[in-house]
Design an enzyme around this catalytic site. Sequence first.
Site, PDB file in Angstrom:
ATOM      1  N   HIS A  38      -5.835   2.172  -1.302  1.00  0.00           N
ATOM      2  CA  HIS A  38      -5.866   0.891  -1.990  1.00  0.00           C
ATOM      3  C   HIS A  38      -4.439   0.403  -2.187  1.00  0.00           C
ATOM      4  CE1 HIS A  38     -10.101   1.080  -2.877  1.00  0.00           C
ATOM      5  NE2 HIS A  38      -9.957   2.307  -3.325  1.00  0.00           N
ATOM      6  N   TYR A  60       0.841  -1.202   0.000  1.00  0.00           N
ATOM      7  CA  TYR A  60       0.000   0.000   0.000  1.00  0.00           C
ATOM      8  C   TYR A  60       0.872   1.247   0.000  1.00  0.00           C
ATOM      9  CZ  TYR A  60      -3.748  -3.170   1.399  1.00  0.00           C
ATOM     10  OH  TYR A  60      -4.666  -4.195   1.453  1.00  0.00           O
ATOM     11  N   LYS A  67      -3.966  -4.187  -9.531  1.00  0.00           N
ATOM     12  CA  LYS A  67      -2.690  -3.850  -8.916  1.00  0.00           C
ATOM     13  C   LYS A  67      -1.625  -4.103  -9.952  1.00  0.00           C
ATOM     14  CE  LYS A  67      -4.277  -5.388  -4.407  1.00  0.00           C
ATOM     15  NZ  LYS A  67      -5.633  -5.069  -4.863  1.00  0.00           N
TER      16      LYS A  67
END
EC number: 4.6.1.16
Lengths: 823, 519, 295
Positions: C230, C222, C261
């Site tokens: 997020h 993070y 991601k």
Amino acid sequence: MEEDMAESTTVMMASANEDTITGVEATLPSNASDATITTGPPTTSPTRVPLYKIYALPTPIRTFPLPTFYPSNPISLIHLVIVWLRQVVSPPQPEPSTIHVGVWDPNTRSVHVKDPGSISALWEQGFYGKGSLSRSEPNWMKREIGRRESTQGNTVSEERTEARREERRQAKWERAKTELEAIERQISEEALTQVEPAGDIVSASDAVLPPSGNSPAVAELESPLAEPEATEEVAFESQPPVQQAPEEAIPVMPIKEAVTAQLPVDHPIEVLADFSVKPSVQLVIQPKPPVGPAELLALPNSVTDLIRRPQAHEEPVPQIVEAALFCRPIVHKAPVGPAELLALPNSQADLVATSPQSHEEETHEEETLIQAKAVPICRPVESKSPIGPAELLALPNCLVELMSGSLLVKGEPKDFEAVPSQFQEAAHTLPTAKQPTAATNGHAGSKLVNGHAQPNGLVNGYATGASACVHREVEDNDASISETKPPVTNGACNGITSSILSDPASGAPETRPIQGEGPQLLKRRQSVLGEEAQPLKRRKSVRFSPRVVSTTFQHFDPPSPSRSTVSPPKASSPASSNGSATTISPPSPMTPPEPVTSLEPVTSPEPETTPDSVSESGPETYAVLKELSNKEHFQLAPEEAFFLSFSVGALSVMDPVTLAPIPTEDLLTLFRAHSYFPPRTVDSSVESLQPHDPFLVNYAVYHHFRSLGWVPRHGMKFGVDFILYQRGPVFDHSEFGVMVMPSFSDAQWTEHEHQAPRKSWSWLMGVNRVLAHVLKGLVLVYVDIPPPPVFDDAMKQGGIAVALKLYNIREVMVRRFSANRNR
Amino acid sequence: MSLDDDDMPTTAPIASASADQEDAPTGDEVLEEEIQDFRLFRKDKNISAQTIRKGEKDFESHGTRAQENALEQSRQAMKEVLSYTRVHQTRNLVRGWYFPDWWAEWPEKEDESAAGGNATQGTQEKDKRPFAHMRDRVVILEGSSVSSTYLGRAVTSQPKETLARGKDWLLPEEALYLVERGSLDLWWPTRGLEEIFPPWKPDVKDSEAHPESEPAATSEAEVVGHAVESNTVNEADEYDQGIPLSVQAAYSLLIGNDGERGKVSLQKFQVYSNLKRAGYNILRAPPLTKQCTPQTPSVTLWQWLSSLLPSGSEPQPRPYGPLIQPGLYRSYVPIYRQMVIIPRHKPSAAPSSPWLPEDPFSVHFHIWKAAPKWSKLRHPPPDFYLAVVDAQETGVPTFQEITALVDATPPAPGKPEWTGPGRMYARLKHGHRNALVAVVDHGIINYMRFAEGAFGEELLFERFDSRNAPRSGKGGGRALSSSVIDTGTLDKFSKQPSELCVSGRKVEPKDNNTLDDDP
Amino acid sequence: MASPMADRQVRISRIGGRYLAFDIEDVVYIRRHHGICAILMGTMPQNPTQNIFLGLPIELYAEEARLLIDKKVAYIADEATEHLSQLKTMDPTARSAYLQSLKMQRKTAQLGLEDAKAKSKAQYQRRAQTITASSSDNPNRTKPASSGREDSLFDSQPQQPAPVAKLALPAVTPTTSNVLVASGGSSVSIQVPASYPLYRFLNTRGYYITPGLRFGGDYSVYPGDPFRFHAHYMANSYGWDEKVPMLDLVTSGRLGTAVKKSFLFGSQQPATAIAAESANPGEDVRVFCIEWAGM
């Protein structure tokens, strides 16, 4: 029952007359049947044959079921007898009747099949290979033709795919935008005096103010994350003017802009052409006034107009604002946050274009896209109906297409003016392009030379073309079609010449007006340039689509007919090597012919793409068809190849050098050896072949599923070894992803501490997640491998057929268990 | 139908997002995957995905004050929520005492057999009570909670004079779980058991009065009430017999390494409480009985041979093929028969693996879905069999490990109605035996279901003939009979073609998420 | 909070070979000042029938524990032995101290209960007319449809407050044994996984890190406190010369996009492996990100 009778009789007839027709096919209309014949052409016939009939054969073996006998119906007995007798009298040749031929290619570690008949047959029978020109069903040829003859030049599914991506991009962009605006508001509300907001104000103002200040902003874009696009974005710039064209009432206008906008662009384009690593240099150096705002705005617009292509021109100003907003995050934080968010969705599709390995596909894909935009225009232009920016995008290429197809009179004046405009910018290009990096200049330089050549010699430009057109009419057509896409100086220029020439009839008269008009146009243009630059630029930049950037890649198309003649030898050599038919696009002397160049993958796998063959350019299409040779070549994976030859006996693999068929036994050792990298040599005892050679293990699994009737396909795309289809991609999504897990449970292994590398849990979660994402179940297929001595004995005793018996296969179905869902 | 569809991960999720897909995490799981904002924690309501969805997160710090404040608030919220101290209102105080070694010497076997004699047990259904793990039970509950339905075990049918007769004893995980959820006050005894639980406690009668099977919460409360009263009236020597322990102390005493008697490993405890919180019933699985060892090898051999049979009947195939004799074929069945050389796994009633499960890949917990009539003594066979492994210390199980683990579970065939090609995926995905593996990564738990697959049971090729038989249009029902397949497969596959021509995913996905709905 | 954060010594309890922390002050501190949030793993007494919010204790990674030890802001305590020794031989002073603190907590608890009861009564009156009174007359308990069985078990719904309740202070279960056990602990070596260098690399750059197993990686990373942000990366650590299977890269890349991601993988240069322990941490780590082109 009557039907059954009818059918069975046809079966009989068919199987009796031509043994190429199977029971199934016999029931089809004759033209349909040859589509399904294993040796037939790869195209599905226009009358849509039900898929399950095309894909009738689960293996390259046909069956001849006898018609049914219904006790109630004596006639059926007669059928049965007749059919049986016929097959006895003139038996169909023993199956497998068709032995396909492939050539082993050590470099790609695959078996290349080039015969279109075999390709389509294999595909239809569930052998998908490692890859082919068409990314899915090998109908490259068909679609290529379809693309070339249809003005819009891409297939339905391509559009669908694009539309889908479009929506996604839009959604993401919208989200990001709103988010950013919210933040902006926050910041301004809190009236924090920090570096960031300050930066925004600057960049925001830049959007409106003279460009000079912006080059930094642009330079910023060459952040680790965004480097490629940056150049690309700029490249986009080349387009807006063109699309703008019809909006200005005056017919001359577009070209003016075309000139102005294209000036800065050339270098990025050159750079992209051969992937020079530092486009940024070029960008920043750009001193040209028009560059700044254009580039700055390039960012938001490249994305924005994705969203609002329809109403793009309604409110240009707000757009600019958000342009500024949009710049900020990128400028300040390169890799993270909104920047990333935005970069991800948008750049994805765009980015690919620049990423070396894939750029070819993208290029192609997007090029077709442009033509898509062209569709509307072809008609609108004629019937003066109002035209949205979207269509206008495509003006440059559609023009030529209009011409190459018997061209309409309205079209002409426009592009004659276009010609000189090209020259002018060519001139402009000259000075700046002096400082490209070592990587580029070879390329760029050469381009400039002939770009340079043209202004002072309008006539000879055409002269050569004219001479060329006589003997290479068709090639011109190809050229012209592909030509028209690049907005690059000479590219466009030649595009027009060639396209003019491509229609010999109209060719002669056309040249005259151009020569006359060219010079004074030049002058007029310079005058207009100054005044109109500012306002135009702003509106302009709001409207163009980033896709147009793809045109820049058309460098890889055959540059111009006149040049393409120079290199027949080069043209032929790659053709033989990897089956790329270079007749269409001979590598020009200046662009080093990478193997990729010749490949022209098609995005859509659609099996029944119905090419809307009705197109304005009636005559050309045939020429195209004639000349266009099938570049499709099919790379059978070793497992597939071995299955075909060892199990079915429907494939004979040739040695690449001697072109003599390789006996199955040697083929096995060959594949086993090459399943290591670097390939192992059989003789060296230490590193010699093992019972757990990757090939053997994988083949065991492949054979296992295949022999059950499943259709395994390589699953690299999903990070698994295989994916399993019940019948094939045409019918169903593959339901399972298979990971092969070699295991060594035998005592003889364990005492030597021989263990398979243990996969981590996170790995399993990853694979499972990916598969779950595409709605597939994960199957771990454990292959218990026999210890060497046992294996070797078996090999001696009964060859691989016996040795495979020793491989013990266990499927383990893996799935996440959701504690919440099951309670 | 675009063939690329299954290439585009982004097209599928639309479907997968809908709870159809078993693998797609549910809303709650998504939440569990994320770090939660304690500002949204509400202790008086059941927390649901919707209530929490509101919690918006950012992708980067954009230096707004609002953002900083939000973060600060979240942190404060966490601090407040977590500072909570467990309070036991006197009226429903339950006290447990830590006596780690009381059952250390207990012979487990006896307990099992002795169970039979219990009068109150419904003798007709099963007179053998589940294995009690007495030796691991280290916390004794004050007051007679024999009637507690879910936790603890008492050793019954003991002479009247035995100390603390009929008292419930808790396993470490049970005790710790109760302490954590604030339902148990764990005490460290400074006196011996005999002093804390004098033989003549009134509860004995009480315990006899209650038939064990009846969960009688109310009477439970009363009983505890007495207990509390008896030691709260004399405030003075309140701490005379011992002192209450903190949660930290409880962890220190009850958590240990795997296999430590009277302790539970942290991972196992995390799984236990995670499932308890989710509402499952959990019992420690009885230690593996070795009865299956001897005949297993013979079984496997037999298996192996039987799986060879189809090809065994065929003539020995040519060493390097082609396996398929060139010739004229009337149907595909004989063709495919010739291809069979690799033995196919055939699931059987008897466990087929020669190996015995070894920790950690062995069933440690038996798990039941929440059911009204479930009791720790009387319950149906488990819904799930669970092994607990550490994500770092172990990896994806090996052939031996997984087969041993799965084979240790009883056969769990799919639903009977799963017949015909339409439900093939359901059958395949469900498998024949299955075990759950809880993969624990520092308190974050992933449950994976491993099932014994048997693709060999689904002879796909048998339907090719029916598929290829000349037929009118799609529904080739009649035409099928022409093909050379036994009627059994016939009706199974009769509807196939029409289904197949409709491409894309059919009913399967919906089927297989109902898989676990009944064992 | 009152304690000066600067020189706080975090007590890391080693229990059964795992690393736990029980003191909320510690938890808040390491989260705020050392970018370590670890994993809350305990059942929340306030709402024990859900898995979304979890409470104390937190379980620390070996990496995290190691990092804190190296930073000299924490000590390891072998709780089992310490507790046993304390409890078995408890000297009167310590005992009285402990009991005293207990008394305090019980008093506060008492007060808490009082007004809680008052509240619930008010609530009860309010709910009287509405039918939905059943489940929530006791503020501390929750009865979700899914599972409330423990209620039927130990603490049943109060029919009417038992008379005895008045007499005694309510019992409490303190969270920590701070009073009981002496602070300060043995300096034990902590085995860290091979991915430690990557962890430290990311941590020193201000990233917050949580277990990545769910997402198919070693860590999920993070950009700031996960409360607010997020995750940006799925991180995997490889050996410097480790061969990364192509399939894994494909998986990773796809996965990254699938879970929004970007996939990060990194490794430590072996040459400097030893030196790096002391000197500027993470300088010797190279990381890359891959992203699935998704064409």
